[in-house]
Design a protein around this motif. Structure first.
Motif, PDB file in Angstrom:
ATOM      1  N   SER A 285      57.771   7.206 -42.768  1.00  0.00           N
ATOM      2  CA  SER A 285      58.027   6.167 -41.763  1.00  0.00           C
ATOM      3  C   SER A 285      57.309   6.480 -40.457  1.00  0.00           C
ATOM      4  O   SER A 285      56.698   5.604 -39.845  1.00  0.00           O
ATOM      5  CB  SER A 285      59.520   6.067 -41.443  1.00  0.00           C
ATOM      6  OG  SER A 285      60.206   5.486 -42.492  1.00  0.00           O
ATOM      7  N   LEU A 286      57.399   7.730 -40.013  1.00  0.00           N
ATOM      8  CA  LEU A 286      56.759   8.115 -38.759  1.00  0.00           C
ATOM      9  C   LEU A 286      55.244   7.969 -38.862  1.00  0.00           C
ATOM     10  O   LEU A 286      54.585   7.490 -37.932  1.00  0.00           O
ATOM     11  CB  LEU A 286      57.122   9.565 -38.390  1.00  0.00           C
ATOM     12  CG  LEU A 286      58.540   9.819 -37.889  1.00  0.00           C
ATOM     13  CD1 LEU A 286      58.752  11.304 -37.594  1.00  0.00           C
ATOM     14  CD2 LEU A 286      58.847   8.997 -36.638  1.00  0.00           C
ATOM     15  N   GLY A 287      54.699   8.353 -40.006  1.00  0.00           N
ATOM     16  CA  GLY A 287      53.259   8.218 -40.226  1.00  0.00           C
ATOM     17  C   GLY A 287      52.819   6.763 -40.127  1.00  0.00           C
ATOM     18  O   GLY A 287      51.799   6.435 -39.503  1.00  0.00           O
ATOM     19  N   MET A 288      53.617   5.870 -40.731  1.00  0.00           N
ATOM     20  CA  MET A 288      53.291   4.438 -40.692  1.00  0.00           C
ATOM     21  C   MET A 288      53.371   3.905 -39.273  1.00  0.00           C
ATOM     22  O   MET A 288      52.557   3.082 -38.850  1.00  0.00           O
ATOM     23  CB  MET A 288      54.233   3.659 -41.613  1.00  0.00           C
ATOM     24  CG  MET A 288      53.802   3.716 -43.072  1.00  0.00           C
ATOM     25  SD  MET A 288      55.136   3.283 -44.227  1.00  0.00           S
ATOM     26  CE  MET A 288      55.705   1.731 -43.557  1.00  0.00           C
ATOM     27  N   TYR A 289      54.368   4.385 -38.529  1.00  0.00           N
ATOM     28  CA  TYR A 289      54.528   3.929 -37.136  1.00  0.00           C
ATOM     29  C   TYR A 289      53.337   4.374 -36.288  1.00  0.00           C
ATOM     30  O   TYR A 289      52.815   3.604 -35.486  1.00  0.00           O
ATOM     31  CB  TYR A 289      55.846   4.470 -36.557  1.00  0.00           C
ATOM     32  CG  TYR A 289      56.205   3.863 -35.218  1.00  0.00           C
ATOM     33  CD1 TYR A 289      56.731   2.585 -35.127  1.00  0.00           C
ATOM     34  CD2 TYR A 289      56.006   4.588 -34.043  1.00  0.00           C
ATOM     35  CE1 TYR A 289      57.062   2.031 -33.892  1.00  0.00           C
ATOM     36  CE2 TYR A 289      56.341   4.036 -32.798  1.00  0.00           C
ATOM     37  CZ  TYR A 289      56.859   2.763 -32.738  1.00  0.00           C
ATOM     38  OH  TYR A 289      57.182   2.218 -31.514  1.00  0.00           O
ATOM     39  N   LEU A 290      52.894   5.618 -36.486  1.00  0.00           N
ATOM     40  CA  LEU A 290      51.731   6.115 -35.745  1.00  0.00           C
ATOM     41  C   LEU A 290      50.491   5.287 -36.077  1.00  0.00           C
ATOM     42  O   LEU A 290      49.695   4.947 -35.196  1.00  0.00           O
ATOM     43  CB  LEU A 290      51.468   7.590 -36.086  1.00  0.00           C
ATOM     44  CG  LEU A 290      52.362   8.611 -35.375  1.00  0.00           C
ATOM     45  CD1 LEU A 290      52.239   9.989 -36.019  1.00  0.00           C
ATOM     46  CD2 LEU A 290      52.038   8.682 -33.884  1.00  0.00           C
ATOM     47  N   GLU A 291      50.334   4.945 -37.368  1.00  0.00           N
ATOM     48  CA  GLU A 291      49.217   4.080 -37.790  1.00  0.00           C
ATOM     49  C   GLU A 291      49.286   2.731 -37.081  1.00  0.00           C
ATOM     50  O   GLU A 291      48.275   2.207 -36.613  1.00  0.00           O
ATOM     51  CB  GLU A 291      49.269   3.843 -39.307  1.00  0.00           C
ATOM     52  CG  GLU A 291      48.627   4.917 -40.127  1.00  0.00           C
ATOM     53  CD  GLU A 291      47.201   5.199 -39.668  1.00  0.00           C
ATOM     54  OE1 GLU A 291      46.409   4.238 -39.587  1.00  0.00           O
ATOM     55  OE2 GLU A 291      46.892   6.365 -39.363  1.00  0.00           O
ATOM     56  N   MET A 292      50.518   2.206 -37.005  1.00  0.00           N
ATOM     57  CA  MET A 292      50.714   0.900 -36.360  1.00  0.00           C
ATOM     58  C   MET A 292      50.295   0.974 -34.889  1.00  0.00           C
ATOM     59  O   MET A 292      49.632   0.072 -34.374  1.00  0.00           O
ATOM     60  CB  MET A 292      52.178   0.478 -36.510  1.00  0.00           C
ATOM     61  CG  MET A 292      52.545  -0.874 -35.963  1.00  0.00           C
ATOM     62  SD  MET A 292      52.791  -0.892 -34.172  1.00  0.00           S
ATOM     63  CE  MET A 292      54.295   0.074 -34.021  1.00  0.00           C
ATOM     64  N   LEU A 293      50.665   2.069 -34.214  1.00  0.00           N
ATOM     65  CA  LEU A 293      50.289   2.235 -32.804  1.00  0.00           C
ATOM     66  C   LEU A 293      48.762   2.235 -32.656  1.00  0.00           C
ATOM     67  O   LEU A 293      48.211   1.626 -31.742  1.00  0.00           O
ATOM     68  CB  LEU A 293      50.852   3.543 -32.235  1.00  0.00           C
ATOM     69  CG  LEU A 293      52.316   3.577 -31.810  1.00  0.00           C
ATOM     70  CD1 LEU A 293      52.693   4.974 -31.317  1.00  0.00           C
ATOM     71  CD2 LEU A 293      52.612   2.550 -30.727  1.00  0.00           C
TER      72      LEU A 293
ATOM     73  N   ARG B 137      46.505   0.920 -34.825  1.00  0.00           N
ATOM     74  CA  ARG B 137      45.947  -0.385 -35.194  1.00  0.00           C
ATOM     75  C   ARG B 137      46.110  -1.395 -34.073  1.00  0.00           C
ATOM     76  O   ARG B 137      45.197  -2.159 -33.767  1.00  0.00           O
ATOM     77  CB  ARG B 137      46.655  -0.938 -36.441  1.00  0.00           C
ATOM     78  CG  ARG B 137      46.009  -0.539 -37.740  1.00  0.00           C
ATOM     79  CD  ARG B 137      46.371  -1.528 -38.861  1.00  0.00           C
ATOM     80  NE  ARG B 137      47.812  -1.848 -38.895  1.00  0.00           N
ATOM     81  CZ  ARG B 137      48.710  -1.105 -39.527  1.00  0.00           C
ATOM     82  NH1 ARG B 137      48.350  -0.024 -40.168  1.00  0.00           N
ATOM     83  NH2 ARG B 137      49.982  -1.450 -39.521  1.00  0.00           N
ATOM     84  N   ARG B 138      47.307  -1.364 -33.458  1.00  0.00           N
ATOM     85  CA  ARG B 138      47.628  -2.306 -32.397  1.00  0.00           C
ATOM     86  C   ARG B 138      46.626  -2.191 -31.256  1.00  0.00           C
ATOM     87  O   ARG B 138      46.294  -3.144 -30.568  1.00  0.00           O
ATOM     88  CB  ARG B 138      49.040  -1.988 -31.884  1.00  0.00           C
ATOM     89  CG  ARG B 138      49.720  -3.079 -31.129  1.00  0.00           C
ATOM     90  CD  ARG B 138      50.951  -2.529 -30.497  1.00  0.00           C
ATOM     91  NE  ARG B 138      50.619  -1.349 -29.684  1.00  0.00           N
ATOM     92  CZ  ARG B 138      51.376  -0.885 -28.709  1.00  0.00           C
ATOM     93  NH1 ARG B 138      52.504  -1.451 -28.458  1.00  0.00           N
ATOM     94  NH2 ARG B 138      51.002   0.177 -28.009  1.00  0.00           N
ATOM     95  N   LYS B 139      46.149  -0.941 -31.089  1.00  0.00           N
ATOM     96  CA  LYS B 139      45.214  -0.640 -30.012  1.00  0.00           C
ATOM     97  C   LYS B 139      43.850  -1.265 -30.305  1.00  0.00           C
ATOM     98  O   LYS B 139      43.195  -1.794 -29.426  1.00  0.00           O
ATOM     99  CB  LYS B 139      45.090   0.881 -29.900  1.00  0.00           C
ATOM    100  CG  LYS B 139      44.506   1.362 -28.626  1.00  0.00           C
ATOM    101  CD  LYS B 139      44.629   2.882 -28.615  1.00  0.00           C
ATOM    102  CE  LYS B 139      43.986   3.452 -27.383  1.00  0.00           C
ATOM    103  NZ  LYS B 139      44.161   4.912 -27.362  1.00  0.00           N
ATOM    104  N   ALA B 140      43.421  -1.160 -31.602  1.00  0.00           N
ATOM    105  CA  ALA B 140      42.063  -1.583 -32.000  1.00  0.00           C
ATOM    106  C   ALA B 140      41.865  -3.092 -31.908  1.00  0.00           C
ATOM    107  O   ALA B 140      42.739  -3.840 -31.574  1.00  0.00           O
ATOM    108  CB  ALA B 140      41.763  -1.126 -33.425  1.00  0.00           C
TER     109      ALA B 140
END
Ligand code: CO8
Length: 260
Positions: free
Chosen positions: A247-255, A257-260
């Motif tokens: 879950s934490l890994g997915m959340y970090l990915e989301m952060l 992606r949101r930036k890009a």
């Protein structure tokens, strides 16, 4: 003290300003938490220091909360040290004898919201881009009981239950409405308003105010103090689970992606 926090103490007023300056988002890492605790301890021991204003030097962010990288892919030993530091920060701030005012000049999710809730009064920048709240469930993690207790003590049981289940992040206007913050002011007036508010609080005799603060907060503090080790064990057992790490890994990915 460290470069990551700047403390300015004004002898003439008895008020210190603590600025968090840990780029990019003042995330609460093990190192940062340790430095904050050392700085707070120093102020606490200085009897001439009666008030503390906590604010951020980073644009747009008060604090992004706990440093997720201290909880992701780390050894159980590291997680133990990290969690002890989080507990220590909360115990020191929530139990502080000083008048503490949070000048929330940016977003303040999760651990950032917790830090501001430990203070006696919260002033937030009236900018709809900012948000504040305990959003833990959105990361697939669970706010510990003392995060929950701090929020109940601030906004009440029903609001906390909904906020925690949904992991709600509130706009400044919403946060004011539920009492999560006490006052909204234009961004450039957050610190000056905190200083003015401090003057009012300083007019109350310290001994009476301190005993009152302690009376209000002691049961909540005692609950953690008498359960610290179990709370550390719970945290480490929970956070090192494969499913939680995922879950934490997915959340970090989301952060990212949101930036890009
Ligand atoms: N930890 C580590 N890194 C972070 C964090 C964080 N909490 N927040 C942001 N970052 C990183 C981003 O990944 C990004 O990294 P990079 O530059 O390498 O891509 C960098 O900081 C800058 O972030 P943004 O680009 O997102 O900056 P913005 O100015 O656009 O946004 C925000 C700032 C609003 C603070 C945004 O970064 C955000 O929402 N961050 C996540 C906040 C969050 O959800 N924190 C929760 C942490 S968990 C917690 O505090 C309590 C946990 C209790 C544990 C209970 C377990 C049992």
């Amino acid at each position: 003290t460290s470069q990551k926090i700047k403390v300015d103490f004004d002898q003439s007023t008895g008020v210190a300003v603590m600025r968090m300056q840990s780029p990019p988002v003042n995330s609460l890492s093990l190192e940062f938490l340790t430095d904050v605790c050392i700085a707070l301890e120093k102020l606490e021991m200085d009897k001439s220091c009666r008030g503390l204003i906590v604010t951020s030097s980073q644009p747009k962010v008060f604090s992004a909360g706990l440093n997720i990288l201290d909880m992701y892919g780390k050894s159980p030993e590291h997680c133990v040290e990290f969690w002890k530091a989080v507990q220590e920060m909360w115990l020191k701030f929530y139990g502080s004898n000083m008048i503490t005012i949070a000048a929330v000049n940016g977003s303040s999710p999760a651990g950032g919201c917790l830090l501001s809730m430990t203070c006696d009064y919260r002033i937030m920048a009236d900018n709809p881009r900012y948000s504040i709240g305990l959003n833990e469930t959105q990361l697939g993690i669970v706010a510990p009981f003392w995060f929950k207790d701090t929020m109940i003590n601030t906004v009440g049981h029903r609001t906390t239950e909904m906020a925690l289940q949904l992991g709600l992040l509130y706009s400044p206007a919403e946060a004011l409405k539920i009492g999560l913050v006490d006052q909204l002011v234009p961004e450039d007036q957050v610190l000056t308003t905190a200083t003015e508010t401090m003057t009012k609080w300083l007019a109350i005799p310290d001994h009476a105010r301190q005993l009152t603060k302690s009376m209000m907060r002691k049961p909540t503090i005692d609950k953690l103090t008498s359960n610290r080790e179990a709370d550390v064990n719970n945290f480490v057992k929970f956070i090192t689970k494969d499913s939680i790490q995922k879950s934490l890994g997915m959340y970090l990915e989301m952060l990212k992606r949101r930036k890009a």
